[in-house]
Design an enzyme around this catalytic site. Sequence first.
Site, PDB file in Angstrom:
ATOM      1  N   PHE A   1       0.856  -1.187   0.000  1.00  0.00           N
ATOM      2  CA  PHE A   1       0.000   0.000   0.000  1.00  0.00           C
ATOM      3  C   PHE A   1       0.889   1.234   0.000  1.00  0.00           C
ATOM      4  CE2 PHE A   1      -2.323   3.503   1.972  1.00  0.00           C
ATOM      5  CZ  PHE A   1      -3.450   3.529   1.175  1.00  0.00           C
TER       6      PHE A   1
ATOM      7  N   ASP B   1       9.063   2.751   2.260  1.00  0.00           N
ATOM      8  CA  ASP B   1       7.866   3.472   2.676  1.00  0.00           C
ATOM      9  C   ASP B   1       7.685   3.230   4.171  1.00  0.00           C
ATOM     10  OD1 ASP B   1       5.349   4.431   3.253  1.00  0.00           O
ATOM     11  OD2 ASP B   1       4.426   3.679   1.406  1.00  0.00           O
TER      12      ASP B   1
ATOM     13  N   LYS C   1       2.732   9.817   8.626  1.00  0.00           N
ATOM     14  CA  LYS C   1       1.703   9.684   9.666  1.00  0.00           C
ATOM     15  C   LYS C   1       2.101  10.209  11.057  1.00  0.00           C
ATOM     16  CE  LYS C   1      -1.345   6.254   7.688  1.00  0.00           C
ATOM     17  NZ  LYS C   1      -0.895   5.546   6.475  1.00  0.00           N
TER      18      LYS C   1
HETATM   19  C1  LIG Z   1      -1.139   5.744   5.054  1.00  0.00           C
HETATM   20  C2  LIG Z   1      -0.092   5.290   4.136  1.00  0.00           C
HETATM   21  C3  LIG Z   1       0.175   5.981   2.942  1.00  0.00           C
HETATM   22  C4  LIG Z   1      -0.655   7.127   2.485  1.00  0.00           C
HETATM   23  O1  LIG Z   1      -0.607   8.216   3.353  1.00  0.00           O
HETATM   24  P1  LIG Z   1      -1.729   9.362   3.245  1.00  0.00           P
HETATM   25  O2  LIG Z   1      -1.270  10.372   4.254  1.00  0.00           O
HETATM   26  O3  LIG Z   1      -3.043   8.730   3.573  1.00  0.00           O
HETATM   27  O4  LIG Z   1      -1.678   9.879   1.856  1.00  0.00           O
HETATM   28  C5  LIG Z   1       1.220   5.533   2.178  1.00  0.00           C
HETATM   29  N1  LIG Z   1       1.963   4.475   2.528  1.00  0.00           N
HETATM   30  C6  LIG Z   1       1.736   3.793   3.667  1.00  0.00           C
HETATM   31  C7  LIG Z   1       2.601   2.643   4.035  1.00  0.00           C
HETATM   32  C8  LIG Z   1       0.686   4.170   4.497  1.00  0.00           C
HETATM   33  O5  LIG Z   1       0.432   3.471   5.604  1.00  0.00           O
END
Ligand SMILES: *Cc1c(COP(=O)(O)O)cnc(C)c1O
Length: 411
Positions: free
Chosen positions: A145, A230, A259
Amino acid sequence: MNPPSIVRTSTAELYDANVLKNYSRAALTLVRGRGAQVWDDAGQTYLDFTSGIAVSSLGHCHPYWVAAIQRQAGELIHVSNLFRHPNQGELARRIVQRAGPGRVFFCNSGGEADEALIKLSRLHGVAKSGAEGKCIKVICAKNAFHGRMFGGMSATPQEKIQKGFRPLVAGFAFAELNNLQSFADLIDADTTAILVETIQGEAGINPCTPEFLRGLRQLCDQHNLLLLLDEVQCGIGRTGKFYAFEHAGVLPDGIAMAKGLGGGFPIGAIWIRDRFADLFTPGSHGTTFGGTPLACAAGLAVLDVLERDNVLEAVRTRSGPWLAELGRFVQEFPAQVVAVRGKGFLVGIQLASDLAPYITALRENGLLVVGSGGNVIRVLPPLVATAEELAKSVEIFRTVLAAKAAAAGGK
Ligand SMILES: *Cc1c(COP(=O)(O)O)cnc(C)c1O
């Protein structure tokens, strides 16, 4: 402030009438928070182990963080990235200090951070091949994701996310997580990068093994590929280290984070290793809102508290016994709990059946958690959660699992 002629409508009605229907929301309206606790509009309290999906790292309304935001709001909230501001410089320094020699770009979300890394991969491809549009392949993991923007969505091979939005961005290929050979098999002359979540958050809390991460590092070195991690969900202390990849002792070429970084204030960032940081040149990327004085003040306050209160050490020591307690559910409730996994305060409880009734029952018993892929309940306490709050969550889980077991047995 409403004039008396205006009829007050319930929040649920306001949502029903006016808010886009892209979420199936819980029937819960939250109005206040403090630490790990939130209150709904009826005065009911809940233990918030969603943390706004790994965002509210210091819990709700941490006094130091609130004071920092209030102070900055009265000083200077926004200036264009055409100018400098001390907070952005300082937050970049603190991130470089944590990640290693390199440079930082600030944005507003995880999705934007991932887009910036994907753009970096294109620039590296141009540098590698000497031509535009040739060397563009990024190898990602199945079940990954990487957000909802076009680049990240194209790197997210899930039908529920891609459906209806094709054609997607070209150049992504998908290999098996923790299967180095599967990644190696996809590498060709047109490959520019490997992008993975250090721990998959949306697909059910699936960590890259340390050996796998070290193997990816070697593959990237051998083939001149960027290793892009990521850490949007698993970074900023959630696993008990500032970055989750620190557990494996690898150094990536690019990191996406967001986040937990602002503690609830929107901020995202990428760090790029020094030898690749100059791929971005003036005009090649930008943002209006990224890295404002206010956003960076929030980020600095988070880092201050993490350091001042030794929060990462607390996550490491408190998560061990808590995870062990949760892990006992596999034996205690074998018909319901398949597995418990994760690191620090990023934990997944895999159920044998649909998780929606469990999430509702947990909420009714005062505990908020999030769903993840593959019938996995995601438990994300704030990094400042106390031993008592963690114990309380175990108690609520046990109550709900026992009630479900009794209900199933009684049939
Ligand atoms: C939440 C998340 C995203 C996207 O972040 P947003 O702030 O919602 O755009 C991307 N990669 C990972 C691993 C995530 O958990």
